[in-house]
Every structure is written in structure tokens, then in C-alpha cells.
Design a protein around this motif. Sequence first.
Motif, short mmCIF file in Angstrom:
data_model
loop_
_atom_site.label_atom_id
_atom_site.label_comp_id
_atom_site.label_asym_id
_atom_site.label_seq_id
_atom_site.Cartn_x
_atom_site.Cartn_y
_atom_site.Cartn_z
N MET A 8 6.67 -3.60 -1.59
CA MET A 8 5.43 -3.11 -2.21
C MET A 8 5.26 -1.59 -2.05
SD MET A 8 3.92 -5.66 -3.59
CE MET A 8 2.26 -5.07 -3.81
N ASN A 53 5.13 0.49 -5.10
CA ASN A 53 3.97 0.27 -5.95
C ASN A 53 2.67 0.46 -5.18
OD1 ASN A 53 5.22 -0.42 -8.44
ND2 ASN A 53 5.79 -2.39 -7.54
N PRO A 99 -0.83 1.63 -4.04
CA PRO A 99 -1.94 2.02 -4.90
C PRO A 99 -2.16 3.53 -4.91
CG PRO A 99 -2.56 0.18 -3.49
CD PRO A 99 -1.24 0.67 -3.00
N ARG A 127 -5.74 2.02 -11.23
CA ARG A 127 -5.37 1.57 -9.89
C ARG A 127 -3.97 0.98 -9.92
NH1 ARG A 127 -8.77 1.76 -5.81
NH2 ARG A 127 -10.99 2.09 -6.22
N ASN A 128 -3.31 1.04 -8.78
CA ASN A 128 -1.96 0.47 -8.64
C ASN A 128 -0.99 1.07 -9.66
OD1 ASN A 128 -2.83 -1.30 -6.57
ND2 ASN A 128 -3.75 -2.61 -8.15
#
Length: 376
Positions: A1, A4, A6, A57-58
Motif C-alpha cells: 500500500m 498508493n 493517501p 484522495r488516495n
Amino acid sequence: MACNAPVDISGRLEGIEKEDIKVYLIEPETLQQVAASYLGKVIDSAVVDTDGSFEFRNVPKNKETVLLELAVQHTGKAGNYLQNDNANRANYMPIVLKSREPLHITARVDEFQKSFKIENPSEINNALLEVRGIKAKAYQTYLAEKHWQIEEGNELIEKEHAILQYKTALMNFADTTQHLLPALVATRWVSPENDYERVPEFLVNQCEKWNKKQSNNPWVQQLCKLSEPENLPVLIGDEFPNLILPMLTQETLHLKEVLGKKLTIIDLWASWCAPCRLENRKVLVPLWDEYYDQGLQIVAYALESDEASWKAAAERDGADRWHQASDLQGDDAPFLKKIRVRTIPANFILDENGVIIAKNIHGEDLMDLVKNHFKK
């Protein structure tokens, strides 16, 4: 993660009158895609609320630093449509995202680029805001609300001069900034159409500057590819090629055999080119009359396909006093291909050794250049 993680981009648009506004996040994947319509990759979008607020976002992140573009669009417009015709109405703004650095922006919806602000911008984003301001001021000074009658020879020259002044403001920024990405944005704003025929020396200088600092950067490599000699007209400081030219007199000449003892003007013109004809009568004839005996030479090359029209125009303008050449192949002229020029009017000013000391100087500027040269 981790790739990716945020990253927030939020903002507020003023002047919202409809509920059909979106903001798109665009990633140019090559240098040519920067500031270019329909080419950048849309990676996200956000609906603008009725109060003007929006939020991303993200946002995918796989680079430490990345140049992106925010573009505001009405429903029905492609997300990666970028408006470049009018700097006052440009609908997009380049930004730099760094890992874990949220951005909050404000702007007017109808003057998005011109009014774009970032809360507490980083140094590199501040440089982007600076070049945006330079662009806006130069546009307002030289191009805004100008309506040239381009069929009038002098007004076409005036238009070209104004465009060059606008570009010069951006080129000066690119030449002096220490930030690569803002310099590349300025370079693309000089010509979103990717046409640097009138300012090739600028591209060469930018390649040399950034190749010393970031030679492995793929966008620097693309910049240097653009600036390779085969992609550009002959440059100031180059020796003009010693080409063989077919003359109006049915003879041929080697260019170096007729160079002026002090100065030579290579003039590219055509009988159908209004500013060229005006330049013949108002500039070149007076220069010839005053300075030919002092060492001035003029060699003209005409983009003609009809010999009679060429001869009549040269005689009518008084341009038959100096060397007149043409392959009579119109726009497909071999001479232009060899020196990699597509646009007229154009000229090259050579010293006594055939080295280019100036290019595309017209009107009073050309007269002053010649006058000052002969004063030395």
C-alpha cells in the motif's frame, strides 16, 4: 500500500454558477505531453460542490516528485483538454506533487490558471507560480486584445515580433531558474505546438544547461533530442552552408563566392508574401543603396513556382539589384530543406566569414543592425 499512500489535493473554486464542473488530475507521461491538449493521462477526477470545494484522495503515488496538471472542465469536455489560446482563460495549471505533501489550492473557475494559488507552496511550486505570472503578464503586455490585419505586410511582422517578445519572457525564466520542471513547463509554454523554428538556440541552450545537471532524466533526454541539429534551422554562431543556388539569370553560384566583404543578408521571400515585398521596398533597397559599396551583400531565395511572377516581383520591388535565386519548386524548395526552415519571411545575417550573427531581424531593427555594423 506504500505506493498508493493517501495524498490529499483539495481546493475551492470561485465563480461557480453551474453544477456541471469537474477538476481533473492529469499526468503528462512525456515532455511533449506537458501543456498539450488531449495527450496527458487522466488519473483522477473530482466533482466540484455547489460551494466550489473539491477534493482528491488516495492519489496514486509511485514517484518521489511528479509533475501533474489540474484542469477544470464543464460537462462534455474531455478531462485532458487544455486551453492554450488565451492565457487569461487557460483552464489548467501544472503542479508538482511530493510524497506526503498535501496541496490546497484556490482559483476562479473562468480564469483558472491566471488566478491559481497554492496555500504555503513548496519552493518548486512557487517557481511554477512565478512562471505562470510571467506568462500572464507577457500575454497581457504583448498579445491580449491584439487584432492584426495579417494581410498587411507590416502588421504580420508586428505580430511575429509581439509573439517573440511573449516567448522571450518565458525563455528568460527557463534560462535563469534552477528548477528543472518549471523550466520544462516554460519551454513547453514557449510553444505548446512543439514548433521552435524561430527560437532554436533556446532549445540548444536548455539542453546544454540541464544535460550537465540531470543527464539521466528522461525528459531532459527528450529535450536534447528535440535540439539535435537535424531537427532545427541553422543556428546563430553556425557557418552558413556553402550551397549552390540557381539564379534568376539562369546561372548558378556558390554562396561563399559572393559573400559581402563585411556583411551578407540571406533573405527568404516570395512574390505572394506581402511582408516580404514590403521589406524589399522599405528596408532592403535603402540598405543596398547605402551600404553595397561599403561591403554589404544580399542574396535572396524565392519560394516560387512561376519564373515570370518571380521576375516581375523582383523588378517591381527593385530587388533585382541583388542576387536572386530559386529552384522554382514553391514551398518544396530544396534550399529551405537544407537549412531546415519552413516559414517566411526569414533571414540570416552573416559576417564576412559566412558565420551567422543574427536571424529573422526585420524593419527598423534590421536597418539599425546593418548601420551599427558598418560603424565599427
